[in-house]
Scaffold this motif. Structure first.
Motif, short mmCIF file in Angstrom:
data_model
loop_
_atom_site.label_atom_id
_atom_site.label_comp_id
_atom_site.label_asym_id
_atom_site.label_seq_id
_atom_site.Cartn_x
_atom_site.Cartn_y
_atom_site.Cartn_z
N MET A 38 -61.64 5.45 15.02
CA MET A 38 -60.84 4.87 16.28
C MET A 38 -59.42 4.44 15.93
SD MET A 38 -63.42 2.24 18.27
CE MET A 38 -64.17 1.46 16.83
N GLY A 39 -59.35 4.03 14.69
CA GLY A 39 -57.77 3.67 14.08
C GLY A 39 -57.14 5.33 14.05
N GLY A 40 -57.57 6.23 13.51
CA GLY A 40 -57.09 7.61 13.50
C GLY A 40 -56.77 8.07 15.04
N GLY A 41 -57.65 8.01 15.87
CA GLY A 41 -57.36 8.29 17.26
C GLY A 41 -55.91 7.73 17.90
N PHE A 42 -56.02 6.52 17.57
CA PHE A 42 -55.04 5.56 18.35
C PHE A 42 -53.68 6.09 17.55
CE2 PHE A 42 -56.92 3.48 21.44
CZ PHE A 42 -56.03 2.63 22.16
N LEU A 43 -53.58 6.61 16.26
CA LEU A 43 -52.36 6.91 15.58
C LEU A 43 -51.93 8.28 16.29
CD1 LEU A 43 -50.65 6.77 13.34
CD2 LEU A 43 -52.08 7.92 12.00
N LEU A 44 -53.07 9.33 16.44
CA LEU A 44 -52.80 10.58 17.23
C LEU A 44 -52.22 10.18 18.67
CD1 LEU A 44 -52.26 13.44 17.11
CD2 LEU A 44 -54.89 13.63 17.77
N VAL A 45 -52.61 9.12 19.38
CA VAL A 45 -52.13 8.68 20.64
C VAL A 45 -50.67 8.43 20.67
CG1 VAL A 45 -52.22 6.80 22.53
CG2 VAL A 45 -54.46 8.19 21.50
N SER A 46 -50.03 7.69 19.61
CA SER A 46 -49.03 7.33 19.48
C SER A 46 -47.96 8.39 19.45
CB SER A 46 -48.70 6.30 18.46
OG SER A 46 -48.91 6.99 17.22
N LEU A 47 -48.42 9.49 19.10
CA LEU A 47 -47.94 10.83 18.72
C LEU A 47 -47.59 11.77 19.85
CD1 LEU A 47 -48.38 11.41 14.73
CD2 LEU A 47 -46.43 10.26 15.82
N ILE A 106 -75.63 -10.24 9.51
CA ILE A 106 -75.34 -9.36 10.36
C ILE A 106 -74.78 -9.43 11.75
CG2 ILE A 106 -77.30 -8.02 11.97
CD1 ILE A 106 -79.17 -8.20 9.95
N VAL A 107 -74.88 -10.89 12.43
CA VAL A 107 -74.23 -11.21 13.37
C VAL A 107 -72.50 -11.17 13.19
CG1 VAL A 107 -73.76 -12.95 15.11
CG2 VAL A 107 -76.18 -12.48 14.62
N GLY A 108 -72.39 -11.77 12.07
CA GLY A 108 -71.05 -11.58 11.60
C GLY A 108 -70.28 -10.23 11.65
N PHE A 109 -71.25 -9.35 10.78
CA PHE A 109 -70.47 -7.99 10.95
C PHE A 109 -70.50 -7.24 12.09
CE2 PHE A 109 -71.86 -3.64 10.18
CZ PHE A 109 -71.04 -3.11 9.14
N THR A 110 -71.44 -7.48 13.01
CA THR A 110 -71.51 -6.63 14.22
C THR A 110 -70.60 -7.35 15.32
OG1 THR A 110 -73.39 -8.02 14.98
CG2 THR A 110 -73.88 -5.81 14.19
N MET A 111 -70.31 -8.59 15.12
CA MET A 111 -69.17 -9.37 16.04
C MET A 111 -67.90 -8.79 15.67
SD MET A 111 -70.60 -13.19 16.02
CE MET A 111 -68.98 -13.81 16.96
N LEU A 112 -67.69 -8.60 14.34
CA LEU A 112 -66.30 -8.17 13.81
C LEU A 112 -66.23 -6.52 14.52
CD1 LEU A 112 -63.67 -8.45 12.42
CD2 LEU A 112 -65.05 -7.43 10.35
N ALA A 113 -67.24 -5.85 14.26
CA ALA A 113 -66.90 -4.21 14.70
C ALA A 113 -67.02 -4.30 16.31
CB ALA A 113 -68.07 -3.77 14.25
N HIS A 114 -67.85 -5.13 17.00
CA HIS A 114 -68.04 -5.13 18.37
C HIS A 114 -66.50 -5.59 19.03
CE1 HIS A 114 -70.14 -5.82 22.31
NE2 HIS A 114 -69.77 -4.83 22.16
N ALA A 115 -65.93 -6.66 18.55
CA ALA A 115 -64.50 -6.97 18.94
C ALA A 115 -63.46 -5.82 18.92
CB ALA A 115 -64.05 -8.22 18.32
N MET A 116 -63.66 -5.22 17.70
CA MET A 116 -62.71 -4.03 17.41
C MET A 116 -62.90 -3.04 18.50
SD MET A 116 -62.44 -1.67 14.25
CE MET A 116 -64.18 -0.90 14.53
N PHE A 117 -64.18 -2.64 18.87
CA PHE A 117 -64.46 -1.51 19.45
C PHE A 117 -64.08 -1.65 21.10
CE2 PHE A 117 -67.16 0.08 23.24
CZ PHE A 117 -67.14 1.47 22.96
N HIS A 118 -64.06 -3.00 21.52
CA HIS A 118 -63.56 -3.32 22.99
C HIS A 118 -62.16 -3.52 22.92
CE1 HIS A 118 -67.39 -3.13 25.09
NE2 HIS A 118 -67.78 -3.74 24.03
N ALA A 141 -53.79 -1.07 13.33
CA ALA A 141 -54.05 -2.21 12.47
C ALA A 141 -55.58 -2.90 12.67
CB ALA A 141 -52.83 -3.29 12.89
N PRO A 142 -56.02 -3.08 13.81
CA PRO A 142 -57.18 -3.64 14.04
C PRO A 142 -58.39 -2.99 13.04
CG PRO A 142 -56.10 -3.67 15.96
CD PRO A 142 -55.41 -2.97 15.31
#
Length: 412
Positions: A82-91, A8-20, A167-168
């Motif tokens: 979040m990935g989709g949002g940044f793809l639209l940001v680039s355009l 659980i800690v590994g899963f949430t650590m990965l997702a939390h790092a991506m968020f920030h 990519a993240p």
């Protein structure tokens, strides 16, 4: 730490790092967007604040869904959004489309915190330590995201940098999908008492299937103690968003950190100071998590907000005193602005029952990121019309009020 806790800690650590990674890279992009879209801090503060606001506005539905259906699928959905949002940001061709892209990003980002924190609080036995590791991972993201953006923006166009930031989400989502765990391992055998106050008991109802039950559970949740914590988090959110959104721009405007040219490339030292400040926050997150296991969380909040008041009031004088005093204030600010996060997260868990953790964190992040997003608009407006000195006085006032409310929680 047991295997399930580690998973659980590994899963949430990965997702939390991506968020920030995304959340704190946006202020670096702000320094470019001001010129690219020929706009003001006030306008961009509103646009960026709208995206940040979606994090909070979507937090309550995310908390409800986490209580009903579990956290894992919500966290994976967050990566996609979040990935989709940044793809639209680039355009984005203009500020309006940029705002829509950031709103999409914010909607995806909103799914993470209530789902991830309720997972940690219900699934791990060493909750304070789990929050600490979770916080440290978030700060890895806060350092990597801004640092990567700062370096890449010195070499390539901002649109390509934004596209690379998709990519993240793809990588984190793919890894997280393969991790398995029991989401309620720590609460299956016994109900966790709030703190002996029967007024804090919230009815557990599977999926909170009806609006009536949701309203009833929400009313039960908002006892006096939780309501005060909610306001404290709201004030902290305003401080956090207000100080970080335009900090790279403020630092870049100081003579101490004027642009330098290396090998024909222009570098903005202020962006790297900002990334360094967030790096210090990594240690603040860990210290805050450990402190919540060792002392009363309310006491830790009082100390934290007292330091944040001092840091805000010292920033402008330090910027005139030289590099060393300013860096010292930045270290103080970076450390304690992140100490607060795991401390208030653990405080909330102390004020509610286990079955309502998702709902409570939903309301919490409605305050932190929804109302807190107004801090970006506030900061942009104050900077445009009154300047940085007025902004830091305003931020000090917010931290002072949060500290006084924390004193109330401590002595009640």
């Amino acid at each position: 730490m047991k295997r399930n806790d580690r998973a659980i800690v590994g899963f949430t650590m990965l997702a939390h790092a991506m968020f920030h990674t995304y959340e704190l890279a946006i202020p670096i992009f702000v320094t470019v967007w001001l010129d690219a879209f020929a706009t003001t801090e006030a306008t961009l503060g509103i646009v960026v604040g709208a995206g940040y606001a979606l994090i909070g506005l979507g937090a309550l539905p995310s908390g409800i869904l986490a209580d009903a259906y579990g956290s894992k699928r919500l966290v994976l959905g967050s990566a996609v959004g979040m990935g989709g949002g940044f793809l639209l940001v680039s355009l984005a061709p203009n500020v309006a489309v940029l705002g829509a892209a950031l709103i999409l990003w914010g909607a995806g980002a909103s799914l993470y915190h209530p789902a991830g924190l309720s997972l940690l609080s219900r699934g791990t036995e060493n909750r304070g330590t789990a929050f600490a590791y979770h916080g440290v991972a978030g700060n890895v993201g806060t350092v990597v995201g801004p640092l990567a953006a700062a370096v890449l923006l010195s070499y390539i166009d901002w649109r390509l940098v934004a596209a690379l930031f998709v990519a993240p989400a793809l990588i984190a989502g793919a890894i997280a999908f393969r991790i398995s765990f029991d989401e309620r391992a720590a609460t299956e055998s016994a109900e966790v008492a709030a703190d002996g106050d029967p007024g804090r008991t919230v009815e557990a109802d599977g999926g909170l299937g009806s609006l009536r039950k949701l309203v009833g559970n929400s009313r039960a949740l908002f006892t006096r103690g939780f309501t005060v914590v909610f306001v404290v988090v709201m004030l902290y959110g305003l401080y956090y968003r207000g100080i970080l959104t335009f900090l790279p721009e403020i630092l870049g405007g100081l003579q101490l950190f004027e642009p330098i040219t290396v090998a024909g490339r222009s570098f903005q030292p202020g962006r790297y100071v900002y990334a360094g400040l967030l790096f210090v926050g990594m240690f603040g997150q860990y210290a805050g998590g450990k402190a919540s296991d060792l002392v009363e969380t309310e006491r830790a909040l009082v100390v934290t907000f007292a330091v944040l008041v001092v840091a805000a009031l010292l920033f402008v004088p330090a910027s005139s005193a030289g590099v060393v005093p300013l860096l010292a204030v930045c270290v103080l600010l970076g450390f304690f602005v992140y100490v607060a996060a795991p401390v208030y997260q653990a405080t909330i868990a102390d004020y509610v029952t286990a079955d309502s953790h998702g709902l409570s964190y939903g309301f919490t992040y409605l305050a932190m990121f929804g109302v807190g997003a107004l801090g970006a608009a506030m900061a942009g407006t104050v900077l445009t019309y009154a300047g940085s000195a007025a902004l830091f006085v305003t931020l000090a006032a917010l931290a002072l009020l949060a500290g006084l409310l924390s004193v109330f929680l401590l002595v009640r």
